[in-house]
Motif scaffolding. Sequence first.
Motif, mmCIF file in Angstrom:
data_model
loop_
_atom_site.group_PDB
_atom_site.id
_atom_site.type_symbol
_atom_site.label_atom_id
_atom_site.label_comp_id
_atom_site.label_asym_id
_atom_site.label_seq_id
_atom_site.Cartn_x
_atom_site.Cartn_y
_atom_site.Cartn_z
ATOM 1 N N PRO A 215 12.968 3.776 2.226
ATOM 2 C CA PRO A 215 12.464 3.696 3.675
ATOM 3 C C PRO A 215 11.194 4.395 3.972
ATOM 4 N N VAL A 216 10.166 4.023 3.296
ATOM 5 C CA VAL A 216 8.799 4.625 3.512
ATOM 6 C C VAL A 216 7.654 3.703 3.732
ATOM 7 N N PHE A 217 6.619 3.985 4.229
ATOM 8 C CA PHE A 217 5.334 3.487 4.230
ATOM 9 C C PHE A 217 4.273 4.351 3.664
ATOM 10 N N THR A 218 3.167 4.124 3.157
ATOM 11 C CA THR A 218 1.935 5.153 2.566
ATOM 12 C C THR A 218 0.835 4.509 3.307
ATOM 13 N N ALA A 219 -0.218 5.411 3.412
ATOM 14 C CA ALA A 219 -1.355 5.151 3.946
ATOM 15 C C ALA A 219 -2.464 5.760 2.742
ATOM 16 N N ASP A 220 -3.198 4.982 2.430
ATOM 17 C CA ASP A 220 -4.186 5.464 1.421
ATOM 18 C C ASP A 220 -5.506 4.748 1.812
ATOM 19 N N LEU A 221 -6.077 5.650 2.867
ATOM 20 C CA LEU A 221 -7.293 5.129 3.569
ATOM 21 C C LEU A 221 -8.577 5.883 2.631
ATOM 22 N N LYS A 222 -9.621 5.244 2.467
ATOM 23 C CA LYS A 222 -10.781 5.792 1.527
ATOM 24 C C LYS A 222 -11.949 5.679 2.594
ATOM 25 N N ALA A 223 -12.993 6.617 1.861
ATOM 26 C CA ALA A 223 -14.187 6.558 2.511
ATOM 27 C C ALA A 223 -15.105 5.520 2.454
ATOM 28 N N GLY B 124 -8.949 0.772 1.170
ATOM 29 C CA GLY B 124 -7.746 1.451 0.622
ATOM 30 C C GLY B 124 -6.618 0.475 0.981
ATOM 31 N N ARG B 125 -5.391 1.077 1.105
ATOM 32 C CA ARG B 125 -4.109 0.324 1.105
ATOM 33 C C ARG B 125 -3.075 0.926 1.963
ATOM 34 N N TYR B 126 -2.206 0.189 2.625
ATOM 35 C CA TYR B 126 -1.029 0.414 3.072
ATOM 36 C C TYR B 126 -0.139 -0.245 2.215
ATOM 37 N N ASN B 127 1.014 0.764 1.850
ATOM 38 C CA ASN B 127 2.122 -0.059 1.079
ATOM 39 C C ASN B 127 3.543 0.038 1.517
ATOM 40 N N PHE B 128 4.617 -0.791 1.462
ATOM 41 C CA PHE B 128 5.638 -0.388 2.327
ATOM 42 C C PHE B 128 6.912 -0.494 1.004
ATOM 43 N N GLY B 129 7.624 0.493 1.294
ATOM 44 C CA GLY B 129 8.902 0.302 0.422
ATOM 45 C C GLY B 129 8.863 1.328 -0.744
ATOM 46 N N TYR B 130 7.593 1.791 -1.466
ATOM 47 C CA TYR B 130 7.494 2.377 -2.584
ATOM 48 C C TYR B 130 6.383 3.296 -2.505
ATOM 49 N N ILE B 131 6.525 4.458 -3.639
ATOM 50 C CA ILE B 131 5.399 5.139 -3.523
ATOM 51 C C ILE B 131 4.455 4.948 -4.695
ATOM 52 N N ASP B 132 3.126 4.613 -4.853
ATOM 53 C CA ASP B 132 2.616 4.260 -6.074
ATOM 54 C C ASP B 132 2.262 5.571 -6.817
ATOM 55 N N PRO B 133 2.817 5.870 -7.889
ATOM 56 C CA PRO B 133 2.634 7.100 -8.513
ATOM 57 C C PRO B 133 1.035 7.055 -8.995
ATOM 58 N N ASN B 134 0.248 5.933 -8.971
ATOM 59 C CA ASN B 134 -1.108 6.129 -9.512
ATOM 60 C C ASN B 134 -2.145 6.306 -8.463
ATOM 61 N N ALA B 135 -1.695 6.477 -7.310
ATOM 62 C CA ALA B 135 -2.570 6.682 -6.011
ATOM 63 C C ALA B 135 -2.570 7.923 -5.523
ATOM 64 N N TYR B 136 -2.065 8.955 -6.305
ATOM 65 C CA TYR B 136 -2.414 10.297 -5.869
ATOM 66 C C TYR B 136 -2.440 11.065 -7.179
ATOM 67 N N PHE C 214 -4.530 14.243 13.375
ATOM 68 C CA PHE C 214 -5.103 13.912 12.036
ATOM 69 C C PHE C 214 -5.498 12.537 12.077
ATOM 70 N N GLY C 215 -6.655 12.157 12.185
ATOM 71 C CA GLY C 215 -7.133 10.759 12.319
ATOM 72 C C GLY C 215 -7.759 10.277 11.046
ATOM 73 N N ASP C 216 -8.570 9.332 10.922
ATOM 74 C CA ASP C 216 -8.745 8.754 9.793
ATOM 75 C C ASP C 216 -9.642 9.637 9.006
ATOM 76 N N VAL C 217 -10.523 10.532 9.600
ATOM 77 C CA VAL C 217 -11.575 11.519 8.663
ATOM 78 C C VAL C 217 -10.617 12.432 8.036
ATOM 79 N N ALA C 218 -9.280 12.873 8.562
ATOM 80 C CA ALA C 218 -8.639 13.593 7.703
ATOM 81 C C ALA C 218 -7.850 12.590 6.614
ATOM 82 N N LEU C 219 -7.199 11.520 7.302
ATOM 83 C CA LEU C 219 -6.272 10.869 6.458
ATOM 84 C C LEU C 219 -7.068 10.226 5.208
#
Length: 330
Positions: free
Chosen positions: A154-162, A166-178, A306-311
């Motif tokens: 029951p998760v979604f993840t935010a992986d925004l980039k400068a 980047g990507r939004y994922n739903f339902g899983y945590i990508d171990p290669n993303a962090y 904590f907006g996009d500059v932080a995220l």
Amino acid sequence: STGGAVATPEDHDVEYLTPVSIGTPEQILNLDIDTGSSDLWVFSSETSRSEVKGQTLYDPSNSSTAQKLEGYTWSISYGDGSSSAGEVYLDTVSIGALTVSSQAVEVAQKVSSEFTSDSNNDGLLGLGFGSLNTVQPNAQKTFFDNAMPALDSPVFTADLKAGIPGRYNFGYIDPNAYTGNITYVSVDDSQGFWDWTSPGYAIGSGSFENTTIKGIADTGTSLLLLPSSVVSAYYGKISGAKYDSTQAGYVLPCSPTPPDFAFGVGDDGAAIVLPGKYINYAPTGSSGTTCFGGIQGDSGIGFAIFGDVALKAAFVVFDGGSKTLGWASK
Ligand SMILES: CCCC[C@H](NC(=O)[C@H](Cc1ccccc1)NC(=O)N1CCOCC1)C(=O)N[C@@H](CC1CCCCC1)C(O)(O)C(F)(F)C(=O)NC
């Protein structure tokens, strides 16, 4: 089930747009996924013509799965003063491989000038908590709330980039993303936001300042908005930085690169570090020597944002099961 899609930055990373499929046959709109609100609304065939400038329109009459919610309306106004309003349909909505078959799709009949002039933004997909939804007479669930029961997790993840997608994922945590560990912190959902508390901050190579910073993780806000004490401590370290009332914010020399800014996460010393270049949000004039600061004050809001500059310096897990936020470096 799981899903996900790219999040492509607009100029200066002011917002990130994600392709979302609506209806049958699918109509693909580029939406601003926004954890600071909980309405899914789109430019549509019902939006006043004079308020449309280039956006892709959702037309429910071209969707065999659209059903109008007769008598339902919505109306929303955002922190930056923009607003929109209209009527409500149910239709099939997908983000990548993840489909919700009966999602409330709020069609805009009116939008404020900020939306009209943002030609690449076809609407918003809110991922805040349900209490923020504005649909009357009965509030509608967010895409995440509808999808949650079917998600592997029951998760979604935010992986925004400068400056790159980047990507939004739903339902899983990508171990290669962090990198390193994900530090989870508790969330106060009483105001409908992903509201959490950072234990403090550090500027450049300076010592960690222990000071409670309560704020929201908000993909729909461009900058990092912090208490004035923190903001003046940061810009106080930069010669030439000053508050510019005409710009309504702190400005600083774009060069030399400003100091990094770190905010704490959790109580065992974890932190997210913003490279100083993220604070050079955008040049203010044509000369390019003065930049508008990516960190600004949160006065008048009542909490930090904590907006996009932080995220974009982090990999963030929004856990709807445990109502926690997970922060990791990347
Ligand atoms: C209190 C301060 C918050 C300001 C915040 N807006 C912003 O951060 C807008 C976003 C934007 C992007 C592209 C084009 C136009 C505007 N940017 C902005 O004000 N600036 C000015 C400073 O330089 C950076 C760009 C906001 O209202 N965020 C909304 C969602 C945005 C509404 C406007 C369109 C884009 C999405 C929010 O939902 O995140 C919210 F939580 F703030 C909110 O209002 N919830 C109800």
